[in-house]
Scaffold this motif. Structure first.
Motif, PDB file in Angstrom:
ATOM      1  N   MET A 187       0.970  -1.203  -0.125  1.00 42.00           N
ATOM      2  CA  MET A 187       0.030   0.045  -0.185  1.00 42.00           C
ATOM      3  C   MET A 187       0.925   1.315  -0.028  1.00 42.00           C
ATOM      4  O   MET A 187       0.268   2.461   0.048  1.00 42.00           O
ATOM      5  CB  MET A 187      -0.818  -0.109   1.131  1.00 42.00           C
ATOM      6  CG  MET A 187      -1.781  -1.434   1.325  1.00 42.00           C
ATOM      7  SD  MET A 187      -2.614  -1.615   2.969  1.00 42.00           S
ATOM      8  CE  MET A 187      -3.424   0.189   3.142  1.00 42.00           C
ATOM      9  N   GLY A 188       2.318   1.127  -0.049  1.00 43.66           N
ATOM     10  CA  GLY A 188       3.111   2.207  -0.072  1.00 43.66           C
ATOM     11  C   GLY A 188       3.164   2.648   1.364  1.00 43.66           C
ATOM     12  O   GLY A 188       3.844   3.900   1.588  1.00 43.66           O
ATOM     13  N   ALA A 198      -2.390   7.548   6.820  1.00 45.92           N
ATOM     14  CA  ALA A 198      -3.288   6.832   5.809  1.00 45.92           C
ATOM     15  C   ALA A 198      -4.684   6.747   6.026  1.00 45.92           C
ATOM     16  O   ALA A 198      -5.281   6.646   7.241  1.00 45.92           O
ATOM     17  CB  ALA A 198      -2.806   5.163   5.905  1.00 45.92           C
ATOM     18  N   PRO A 199      -5.426   6.960   5.068  1.00 43.88           N
ATOM     19  CA  PRO A 199      -6.902   7.024   5.237  1.00 43.88           C
ATOM     20  C   PRO A 199      -7.478   5.765   5.825  1.00 43.88           C
ATOM     21  O   PRO A 199      -6.851   4.578   5.598  1.00 43.88           O
ATOM     22  CB  PRO A 199      -7.400   7.230   4.014  1.00 43.88           C
ATOM     23  CG  PRO A 199      -6.332   7.607   3.153  1.00 43.88           C
ATOM     24  CD  PRO A 199      -5.218   7.257   3.655  1.00 43.88           C
ATOM     25  N   LEU A 200      -8.483   5.946   6.743  1.00 45.44           N
ATOM     26  CA  LEU A 200      -9.112   4.616   7.320  1.00 45.44           C
ATOM     27  C   LEU A 200      -9.596   3.777   6.433  1.00 45.44           C
ATOM     28  O   LEU A 200      -9.432   2.446   6.758  1.00 45.44           O
ATOM     29  CB  LEU A 200     -10.002   5.128   8.565  1.00 45.44           C
ATOM     30  CG  LEU A 200      -9.387   5.489   9.924  1.00 45.44           C
ATOM     31  CD1 LEU A 200     -10.756   5.781  10.908  1.00 45.44           C
ATOM     32  CD2 LEU A 200      -8.878   4.470  10.491  1.00 45.44           C
ATOM     33  N   ASP A 201     -10.306   4.413   5.439  1.00 43.47           N
ATOM     34  CA  ASP A 201     -11.035   3.367   4.616  1.00 43.47           C
ATOM     35  C   ASP A 201     -10.370   2.490   3.717  1.00 43.47           C
ATOM     36  O   ASP A 201     -10.418   1.084   3.317  1.00 43.47           O
ATOM     37  CB  ASP A 201     -12.073   4.159   3.612  1.00 43.47           C
ATOM     38  CG  ASP A 201     -11.404   5.123   2.896  1.00 43.47           C
ATOM     39  OD1 ASP A 201     -10.022   5.390   3.384  1.00 43.47           O
ATOM     40  OD2 ASP A 201     -11.974   5.820   1.975  1.00 43.47           O
ATOM     41  N   LEU A 202      -8.978   3.146   3.497  1.00 39.46           N
ATOM     42  CA  LEU A 202      -8.006   2.266   2.898  1.00 39.46           C
ATOM     43  C   LEU A 202      -7.437   1.201   3.730  1.00 39.46           C
ATOM     44  O   LEU A 202      -7.139   0.210   3.158  1.00 39.46           O
ATOM     45  CB  LEU A 202      -6.901   3.239   2.504  1.00 39.46           C
ATOM     46  CG  LEU A 202      -5.613   2.725   1.652  1.00 39.46           C
ATOM     47  CD1 LEU A 202      -6.171   1.943   0.189  1.00 39.46           C
ATOM     48  CD2 LEU A 202      -4.332   3.742   1.406  1.00 39.46           C
ATOM     49  N   LEU A 203      -7.214   1.255   4.880  1.00 41.11           N
ATOM     50  CA  LEU A 203      -6.612   0.391   5.681  1.00 41.11           C
ATOM     51  C   LEU A 203      -7.643  -0.731   5.897  1.00 41.11           C
ATOM     52  O   LEU A 203      -7.270  -1.868   6.024  1.00 41.11           O
ATOM     53  CB  LEU A 203      -6.235   0.889   7.116  1.00 41.11           C
ATOM     54  CG  LEU A 203      -5.022   1.925   7.086  1.00 41.11           C
ATOM     55  CD1 LEU A 203      -4.937   2.751   8.386  1.00 41.11           C
ATOM     56  CD2 LEU A 203      -3.991   1.349   6.669  1.00 41.11           C
ATOM     57  N   THR A 211      -7.961  -2.823  11.839  1.00 38.07           N
ATOM     58  CA  THR A 211      -7.536  -1.451  11.601  1.00 38.07           C
ATOM     59  C   THR A 211      -7.271  -0.756  12.963  1.00 38.07           C
ATOM     60  O   THR A 211      -6.540   0.181  13.019  1.00 38.07           O
ATOM     61  CB  THR A 211      -8.338  -0.769  10.716  1.00 38.07           C
ATOM     62  OG1 THR A 211      -8.518  -1.724   9.405  1.00 38.07           O
ATOM     63  CG2 THR A 211      -7.823   0.482  10.112  1.00 38.07           C
ATOM     64  N   GLU A 212      -8.651  -0.817  13.596  1.00 40.33           N
ATOM     65  CA  GLU A 212      -8.532   0.247  14.875  1.00 40.33           C
ATOM     66  C   GLU A 212      -7.298   0.019  15.764  1.00 40.33           C
ATOM     67  O   GLU A 212      -6.565   0.924  16.397  1.00 40.33           O
ATOM     68  CB  GLU A 212      -9.818   0.043  15.758  1.00 40.33           C
ATOM     69  CG  GLU A 212      -9.870   1.051  16.738  1.00 40.33           C
ATOM     70  CD  GLU A 212     -11.303   0.649  17.515  1.00 40.33           C
ATOM     71  OE1 GLU A 212     -11.356   1.191  18.596  1.00 40.33           O
ATOM     72  OE2 GLU A 212     -12.239   0.150  16.976  1.00 40.33           O
TER      73      GLU A 212
END
Length: 381
Positions: A187-188, A198-203, A211-212
């Motif tokens: 994901m870079g 990083a955006p939460l939705d991406l994670l 994710t949390e």
């Protein structure tokens, strides 16, 4: 502790000080590095590295087989020092522990003063150095203790954690192993700062409900609870083959043998468990685990063996060779609180007690339960 096993060897043998020291298995065999001195680490050597690879990186390193009895003795001495300062000591391994010093300030001073006293006591009483991390939670304390090894003392607060963590690799986050790191790098995301941004939705697309907790640790948040040792959480045994094998019959025999050893340890500790786990490591070091939870608590070797063998049958080996097998039992309760309602259970319990008595008197392999152990000297390290 700093390079614990290797430091003890250098303490025992002063002529090794300043030299690269590796403690582990046979350097010409299939063993791995258990610990290494900082001089050896300068060559890129680290724990769990195959000994053959370590020797290639540093041919002049001093390789030692290790002395667990001595290491355990030093560990107890260090633990006794820690116990002087707080009753809340949670050993993580033979050379690492968490302490909660909340409320100890009136006796011993502020956390930094306590840390300095512990470091001084350890050096004076064992001749070894240790590194201490001070933080409001376990994750940050562990990370802080690693930042300035050896003989370090680092304090991290939640306020300065975000900045201090930004340039560290994502692998420094608890739970981010090889697979997690590779996912993040795809994901870079290579550094913790990139994970913070990083955006939460991406994670969430990759890590889902993990994710949390992943993001929380990226900002330095984690569990504050220190749990002194109580009853065991699991009991396990594993073994490494002398040569990688694709012999499935041999592997089933080894699993049943391991199951008997686990069951005996459980009975000795008065435990029974419900969750049975298979661990399997392939020749390329890829490791998988499979678990199953049975309907009742057990300390029966045959039952653990049947369950772990069923788990093994579901693994698609695809002709791949296996390096290591392990069997574990978790979800434990104290055995004396469990009563069987079945006659077969009573018979099995009596048989187990008889076999345990024979093994106590004549050795572990004096009696076996339909599992041949003659292959052990040939196939296992």
């Amino acid at each position: 502790m700093d390079a614990f096993f290797a430091a003890i060897e250098q303490l025992k043998r002063p002529e090794l000080r300043g030299k690269p020291v590796i403690v582990g298995g046979d350097p010409d065999g299939r063993g791995v590095v258990a610990a290494c001195s900082y001089e050896a680490r300068a060559y890129g050597i680290h724990s769990a590295m195959p000994m053959t690879q370590a020797k290639r990186r540093c041919p002049h390193a001093v390789c030692l087989p290790g002395d667990m009895k001595t290491y355990a003795s030093y560990s107890k001495r260090v633990k006794a020092i820690l116990d002087r300062y707080t009753p809340l000591v949670e050993p993580v391994s033979v050379d690492e522990a968490f302490l909660d010093v909340t409320g100890c300030e009136r006796l011993f001073g502020e956390p930094e003063e306590i840390a300095r006293k512990i470091k001084a006591d350890v050096l004076a009483e064992t001749g070894l150095t240790c590194s201490v991390g001070i933080a409001p939670n376990r994750f940050l304390a562990k990370l802080a203790s690693d930042l300035e090894k050896p003989d370090g003392l680092v304090e991290l607060t939640l306020e300065d954690a975000k900045g201090r963590l930004r340039e560290l690799p994502v692998s420094r986050i608890w739970g981010v192993g090889k697979v997690g790191r590779e996912k993040l790098e795809t994901m870079g995301i290579f550094r913790i700062g990139q994970l913070q941004d990083a955006p939460l939705d991406l994670l969430e697309k990759t890590f889902g409900n993990q994710t949390e907790s992943l993001r929380a640790m990226a900002f330095g948040r984690g569990s504050e609870i220190v749990e002194p040792p109580g009853r065991a959480k699991s009991v396990s045994n594993e073994t490494t083959f002398e040569e990688d094998t694709a012999d499935e019959k041999l592997m089933r025999d080894v699993l049943r043998w391991l199951a008997e050893r686990v069951a005996r340890r459980m009975r000795r500790g008065r435990y029974r468990g419900r969750t049975i786990t298979l661990k399997l490591r392939f020749s390329d070091f890829k490791t998988i685990t499979r678990s199953a939870t049975v309907s009742h608590y057990t300390d029966s070797g045959p039952e653990i063996g049947r369950t772990v063998t069923e788990l093994f049958e579901r693994v698609e080996l695809g002709g791949r060779k296996v390096r290591l097998l392990g069997v574990g039992v978790g979800n434990l309760e104290t055995a004396y609180s469990q009563l069987t309602l079945y006659d077969d259970g009573d018979k099995q319990q009596k048989l187990d007690e008889t076999m345990d008595s024979i093994r106590d008197r004549f050795g572990e392999d004096a009696v076996t339960r339909g599992v041949k152990v003659t292959w052990r000297d040939t196939y296992l390290e």
